[in-house]
Design a protein around this motif. Sequence first.
Motif, PDB file in Angstrom:
ATOM      1  N   ALA A 108       0.840  -1.208   0.000  1.00 22.55           N
ATOM      2  CA  ALA A 108       0.000   0.000   0.000  1.00 22.55           C
ATOM      3  C   ALA A 108       0.872   1.254   0.000  1.00 22.55           C
ATOM      4  O   ALA A 108       0.603   2.202  -0.739  1.00 22.55           O
ATOM      5  CB  ALA A 108      -0.934  -0.006   1.210  1.00 22.55           C
ATOM      6  N   SER A 109       1.918   1.250   0.815  1.00 20.82           N
ATOM      7  CA  SER A 109       2.826   2.402   0.867  1.00 20.82           C
ATOM      8  C   SER A 109       3.487   2.627  -0.479  1.00 20.82           C
ATOM      9  O   SER A 109       3.566   3.753  -0.972  1.00 20.82           O
ATOM     10  CB  SER A 109       3.898   2.179   1.939  1.00 20.82           C
ATOM     11  N   ARG A 112       1.311   4.073  -3.038  1.00 18.67           N
ATOM     12  CA  ARG A 112       1.139   5.506  -2.808  1.00 18.67           C
ATOM     13  C   ARG A 112       2.364   6.302  -3.256  1.00 18.67           C
ATOM     14  O   ARG A 112       2.386   7.516  -3.146  1.00 18.67           O
ATOM     15  CB  ARG A 112       0.910   5.772  -1.322  1.00 18.67           C
ATOM     16  N   ARG A 129       3.690   3.516  -8.463  1.00 17.66           N
ATOM     17  CA  ARG A 129       2.649   4.368  -7.885  1.00 17.66           C
ATOM     18  C   ARG A 129       1.323   4.152  -8.612  1.00 17.66           C
ATOM     19  O   ARG A 129       1.262   4.177  -9.847  1.00 17.66           O
ATOM     20  CB  ARG A 129       3.083   5.820  -7.986  1.00 17.66           C
ATOM     21  N   ARG A 131      -2.643   5.156  -7.266  1.00 12.98           N
ATOM     22  CA  ARG A 131      -3.524   5.610  -6.176  1.00 12.98           C
ATOM     23  C   ARG A 131      -4.723   4.672  -5.972  1.00 12.98           C
ATOM     24  O   ARG A 131      -5.063   4.356  -4.829  1.00 12.98           O
ATOM     25  CB  ARG A 131      -4.001   7.024  -6.462  1.00 12.98           C
ATOM     26  N   ASP A 132      -5.356   4.226  -7.033  1.00 15.67           N
ATOM     27  CA  ASP A 132      -6.513   3.334  -6.882  1.00 15.67           C
ATOM     28  C   ASP A 132      -6.106   2.006  -6.235  1.00 15.67           C
ATOM     29  O   ASP A 132      -6.795   1.506  -5.346  1.00 15.67           O
ATOM     30  CB  ASP A 132      -7.179   3.067  -8.237  1.00 15.67           C
ATOM     31  N   ALA A 134      -3.544   1.540  -4.332  1.00 14.70           N
ATOM     32  CA  ALA A 134      -3.163   1.847  -2.943  1.00 14.70           C
ATOM     33  C   ALA A 134      -4.394   1.854  -2.044  1.00 14.70           C
ATOM     34  O   ALA A 134      -4.364   1.306  -0.934  1.00 14.70           O
ATOM     35  CB  ALA A 134      -2.445   3.188  -2.872  1.00 14.70           C
ATOM     36  N   GLU A 135      -5.477   2.453  -2.520  1.00 14.13           N
ATOM     37  CA  GLU A 135      -6.708   2.498  -1.731  1.00 14.13           C
ATOM     38  C   GLU A 135      -7.277   1.097  -1.523  1.00 14.13           C
ATOM     39  O   GLU A 135      -7.739   0.764  -0.422  1.00 14.13           O
ATOM     40  CB  GLU A 135      -7.738   3.403  -2.402  1.00 14.13           C
ATOM     41  N   GLN A 136      -7.258   0.283  -2.565  1.00 12.65           N
ATOM     42  CA  GLN A 136      -7.765  -1.088  -2.443  1.00 12.65           C
ATOM     43  C   GLN A 136      -6.924  -1.911  -1.460  1.00 12.65           C
ATOM     44  O   GLN A 136      -7.461  -2.615  -0.602  1.00 12.65           O
ATOM     45  CB  GLN A 136      -7.788  -1.773  -3.805  1.00 12.65           C
ATOM     46  N   THR A 138      -5.004  -0.763   0.926  1.00 12.10           N
ATOM     47  CA  THR A 138      -5.174  -0.195   2.262  1.00 12.10           C
ATOM     48  C   THR A 138      -6.449  -0.721   2.899  1.00 12.10           C
ATOM     49  O   THR A 138      -6.468  -1.065   4.089  1.00 12.10           O
ATOM     50  CB  THR A 138      -5.177   1.347   2.207  1.00 12.10           C
ATOM     51  N   GLU A 139      -7.519  -0.794   2.125  1.00 11.15           N
ATOM     52  CA  GLU A 139      -8.779  -1.308   2.665  1.00 11.15           C
ATOM     53  C   GLU A 139      -8.625  -2.773   3.089  1.00 11.15           C
ATOM     54  O   GLU A 139      -9.094  -3.171   4.162  1.00 11.15           O
ATOM     55  CB  GLU A 139      -9.900  -1.164   1.641  1.00 11.15           C
ATOM     56  N   GLU A 142      -6.604  -2.833   6.309  1.00 10.45           N
ATOM     57  CA  GLU A 142      -7.389  -2.442   7.483  1.00 10.45           C
ATOM     58  C   GLU A 142      -8.354  -3.540   7.911  1.00 10.45           C
ATOM     59  O   GLU A 142      -8.454  -3.855   9.106  1.00 10.45           O
ATOM     60  CB  GLU A 142      -8.141  -1.138   7.203  1.00 10.45           C
TER      61      GLU A 142
END
Length: 181
Positions: A108-109, A112, A129, A131-132, A134-136, A138-139, A142
């Motif tokens: 994820a890092s 980003r 890099r 962004r999309d 990274a968001e996936q 990261t979710e 979490e």
Amino acid sequence: MSARVPSRHPRPLIWLHWLTLLLVLAAVVVALSREWIDSRDLRALLLDAHRQIGLVVFGLTLVRLFWRGRGEHAFATDADGVHRWLVRGSHASFYLLLATLPVLGLLASQARGQAVHLLGLPLPTLLARNRDLAEQITEIHEWSAWSLLALAAGHAAAALWHHYIRGDDTLRRMLPSLRIR
């Protein structure tokens, strides 16, 4: 016939277990505390601390998996049926989550566009890099973290059940030389 279960786990395994728990809790506290911090610099510092802790957890998990691979870790062998399935499934889930959470955080890092260092040394970049992505990631990271915490809560409840309801030595076998009644 079941194999004899040792009265205690090996001391290094006990300390790896509790050190892993403390580090996971530290990683959670550091990650959640970022939500209440306004300072961009402090948030970046906390994120770096979170990453460092996660990478150490990853290393400890590899050591624990190596230890288990050597066959030096005995579970209670009086478990049968569903109980045995729950013991094995929960431990496999722990190792899976403890190994994948740091990898997901690293990915994820990097997605980003952030470089990740371990003790000042840069780790290889595995993702460009995005962004999309990274968001996936990261979710997933979490949700996996919350799953690990839920599993840990169930694990603690099971240890207390063994100790106070069943009255067996499951909890005592993993305690670091403490006396409890």
